[in-house]
Design a protein around this motif. Structure first.
Motif, PDB file in Angstrom:
ATOM      1  N   ALA A 144       0.842  -1.212   0.000  1.00  0.00           N
ATOM      2  CA  ALA A 144       0.000   0.000   0.000  1.00  0.00           C
ATOM      3  C   ALA A 144       0.871   1.254   0.000  1.00  0.00           C
ATOM      4  O   ALA A 144       0.613   2.213  -0.738  1.00  0.00           O
ATOM      5  CB  ALA A 144      -0.936  -0.009   1.205  1.00  0.00           C
ATOM      6  N   LEU A 145       1.932   1.233   0.823  1.00  0.00           N
ATOM      7  CA  LEU A 145       2.841   2.389   0.859  1.00  0.00           C
ATOM      8  C   LEU A 145       3.508   2.608  -0.504  1.00  0.00           C
ATOM      9  O   LEU A 145       3.644   3.744  -0.961  1.00  0.00           O
ATOM     10  CB  LEU A 145       3.933   2.182   1.915  1.00  0.00           C
ATOM     11  N   ALA A 149       1.101   4.302  -2.723  1.00  0.00           N
ATOM     12  CA  ALA A 149       0.924   5.707  -2.328  1.00  0.00           C
ATOM     13  C   ALA A 149       2.102   6.562  -2.801  1.00  0.00           C
ATOM     14  O   ALA A 149       1.925   7.656  -3.346  1.00  0.00           O
ATOM     15  CB  ALA A 149       0.770   5.808  -0.808  1.00  0.00           C
ATOM     16  N   LEU A 166       1.981   7.104  -6.499  1.00  0.00           N
ATOM     17  CA  LEU A 166       0.977   8.119  -6.850  1.00  0.00           C
ATOM     18  C   LEU A 166       1.500   9.523  -6.567  1.00  0.00           C
ATOM     19  O   LEU A 166       1.311  10.445  -7.362  1.00  0.00           O
ATOM     20  CB  LEU A 166      -0.331   7.880  -6.085  1.00  0.00           C
ATOM     21  N   ILE A 167       2.179   9.685  -5.425  1.00  0.00           N
ATOM     22  CA  ILE A 167       2.724  11.002  -5.090  1.00  0.00           C
ATOM     23  C   ILE A 167       3.672  11.473  -6.190  1.00  0.00           C
ATOM     24  O   ILE A 167       3.608  12.612  -6.641  1.00  0.00           O
ATOM     25  CB  ILE A 167       3.467  10.960  -3.730  1.00  0.00           C
TER      26      ILE A 167
END
Ligand SMILES: Nc1ncnc2c1ncn2[C@@H]1O[C@H](COP(=O)(O)OP(=O)(O)O)[C@@H](O)[C@H]1O
Ligand SMILES: [Mg+2]
Lengths: 236, 292
Positions: B153-154, B157, B160-161
């Motif tokens: 999940a990290l 994320a 995406l950032i």
């Protein structure tokens, strides 16, 4: 006065690249800075952008002293910059390069309007919007460098040798673009060029730099007959 | 030894878990490497700090969530202080100078942790369930699921950032041409700070995750990690997020299978380097790096 450079002296180590240079430019003008290779033209624009720290002198923009301010403050004041050799972000797409040019704009609508305006000026960039910048031809790359500088809707656009390394036909295209920016968009332009002949065709006024010093300041139509300017014509 | 589907699946789970550990550490390293192109060996020290801050916070609060947040914050702070004090002022120096500084900082951090918390490993026991689930002869523990879910999940994320936000665009521009990025209005110091905060926070989370997963932490837990995380980002391509994830997975899975089949022949920790060297001969820029 939009931009005033007062008694600017800039060193690289012990080399004096600018020696007590003063120039100014008013809104709506196109001013050319010409001079042979190594005269200090790039250093002048880099000093105005805050990329080199001058040892002496001041830079005033709309009356405000910006000499010691970092480069990003210049961008926030809407000073547009087209660096020497284009310096695109090679692994960003055409559109991402333009968006970096609009980094200081916060309003999405405004960014979109600027993007439209640049694509109207350079339709080829819109066709290639999702291509990496490194895949562009020399002419397209220069269009993108100019477009990126225009994204902030600049109060003044600093252009460093936009004709460098381009085929003669493309050089003509670049100078046509500069003319139309001047006539139609009323952009104020400080144009640095080795191609003195072309620069004098679009400029209102001209400064001639020689080894870091301003040796001539004249109206463009007068400068064409100056002997020192004619030497530069022959040299490049 | 009989090779069954269940046996292979079991080793795959071991490999994916190990891969998640590698990814957790390498993800932060690839971010901070990418932004300044400094080989940030001290990142493994930041990881150790995260593990200890996590343990201390857990003992104080008995909340795994709060401990994770504290580990992330503590590591982020150490990371950004290193960047400001030691890396930014060294940017125009030859590359080996910040590298030497980074190695010195890594050793310093480990010694400081050892001197304050003791040289011996400390148990990291939490109230998280220690249940093990079984399905068709394959075992998977709650902690393995937690580790993988959190790391993957990290990773998403972070990806995406960097692909979808202004911070991502500014970071990429800065990496490609710092000077022009500044001239376009990017406050480069701030962007470098944010990258170090993000990358170091990830190291802190990784330190605590590994502590929970193995049930203990030690001042020297960063030693092998320092080399192996380097292998992962070389494998994936320096500065690439996707590369760190794929590199971590390859290394984890390959190590698990190698250990299962040839445990007595090949030393496990050296294996990572063999993979890296072979790959680099054929693809010097790594799997997802760009050839310059
Ligand atoms: N980064 C640098 N380091 C040292 N000297 C430099 C640097 N950049 C330019 N110079 C020197 O400063 C002088 C002016 O250079 P520059 O401003 O690039 O001239 P121009 O743009 O007119 O060709 C030259 O003598 C050049 O060699
Ligand atoms: Mg120049």
């Amino acid at each position: 006065m939009l931009l005033r450079v007062e008694n600017l002296t800039t060193y690289y180590g012990k080399i004096m690249a600018l020696d007590n240079v003063s120039i100014d430019i008013s809104e709506g003008e196109v001013v050319a800075v010409i001079g042979r290779n190594g005269a200090g033209k790039t250093t002048l624009l880099r000093s105005i952008m805050g990329l080199v720290k001058p040892a002496k002198g001041r830079i005033l923009f709309r009356g405000e002293d910006i000499t010691g301010k970092p480069p990003w403050i210049r961008a926030k004041l809407r000073i547009g910059y087209v660096p020497e050799g284009r310096r695109l972000f090679p692994y960003l797409t055409v559109e991402e390069n333009l968006l970096v040019g609009a980094y200081t704009l916060k309003d999405k609508e405004e960014i979109y309007r600027r993007l439209e305006a640049v694509y109207r000026l350079f339709p080829r960039l819109e066709e290639r919007r999702s291509q990496l910048a490194r895949t562009l031809s020399g002419g397209e790359a220069q269009m993108l460098a100019i477009g990126r500088g225009l994204m902030v809707n600049p109060r003044i656009l600093l252009m460093d040798e936009p004709s460098m390394g381009l085929a003669p036909k493309i050089v003509d295209e670049v100078f046509d673009t500069i003319s139309s920016l001047k006539e139609e968009e009323k952009v104020t332009i400080l144009l640095v060029e080795q191609n003195a002949r072309k620069a004098l065709e679009v400029a209102d006024r001209v400064y001639l730099l020689d080894t870091g010093r301003v040796v001539l300041h004249a109206r463009a139509d007068e400068a064409r007959n100056d002997l020192r300017v004619r030497k530069i014509y022959l040299g490049g | 030894m009989e090779i069954t589907a269940a046996f292979l699946a079991q080793e795959l789970i071991t490999g994916l878990t190990l891969g998640a550990v590698y990814i957790a550490i390498a993800l932060g390293l690839t971010i901070v490497y990418g932004i300044l192109e400094i080989l940030h060996i001290a990142h493994a020290g930041v990881y150790v700090v995260g593990a200890y801050v996590g343990l201390v916070s857990y003992v104080a609060t008995h909340s795994v969530l709060l401990a994770f947040l504290a580990a992330a914050a503590g590591s982020a702070l150490v990371g950004v202080v290193i960047e400001r004090l030691f890396y930014l002022p060294m940017l125009d120096k030859p590359r080996h100078i910040p590298l030497m500084i980074s190695i010195a900082l890594f050793i310093l951090i480990e010694e400081m942790v050892a001197n304050t918390a003791g040289h011996y490993p400390k148990a990291f026991q939490t109230s998280l369930p220690s249940s093990v689930y079984s399905c068709c002869g394959v075992l998977i523990s709650f902690q393995q699921i937690l580790l993988m879910a959190l790391v993957y999940a990290l990773s998403l994320a972070i990806w995406l950032i960097f692909e979808k936000t202004r911070l991502g665009l500014a970071s990429k521009a800065l990496i490609q041409d710092l000077e022009v990025a500044e001239a376009m209005g990017i406050e480069t110091n701030k962007i470098v700070d944010l990258n170090f905060i993000l990358g170091s926070a990830l190291a802190g989370i990784a330190g605590m995750l590994v502590g929970i997963y193995y049930g203990k932490i030690s001042p020297h837990m960063g030693d092998v990690v320092a080399y192996e995380s380097l292998v992962v980002i070389v494998l994936g391509g320096f500065g690439s997020i996707v590369g760190a994830v794929v590199g971590g997975l390859i290394l984890g899975v390959a190590e698990a299978f190698l250990a299962a089949f040839f445990s007595n022949i090949l030393p496990r920790d050296a294996f990572a380097f063999i993979v890296m060297i072979v790959l680099l001969i054929f693809r010097p820029q790594g799997l997802f790096g760009r050839a310059e």
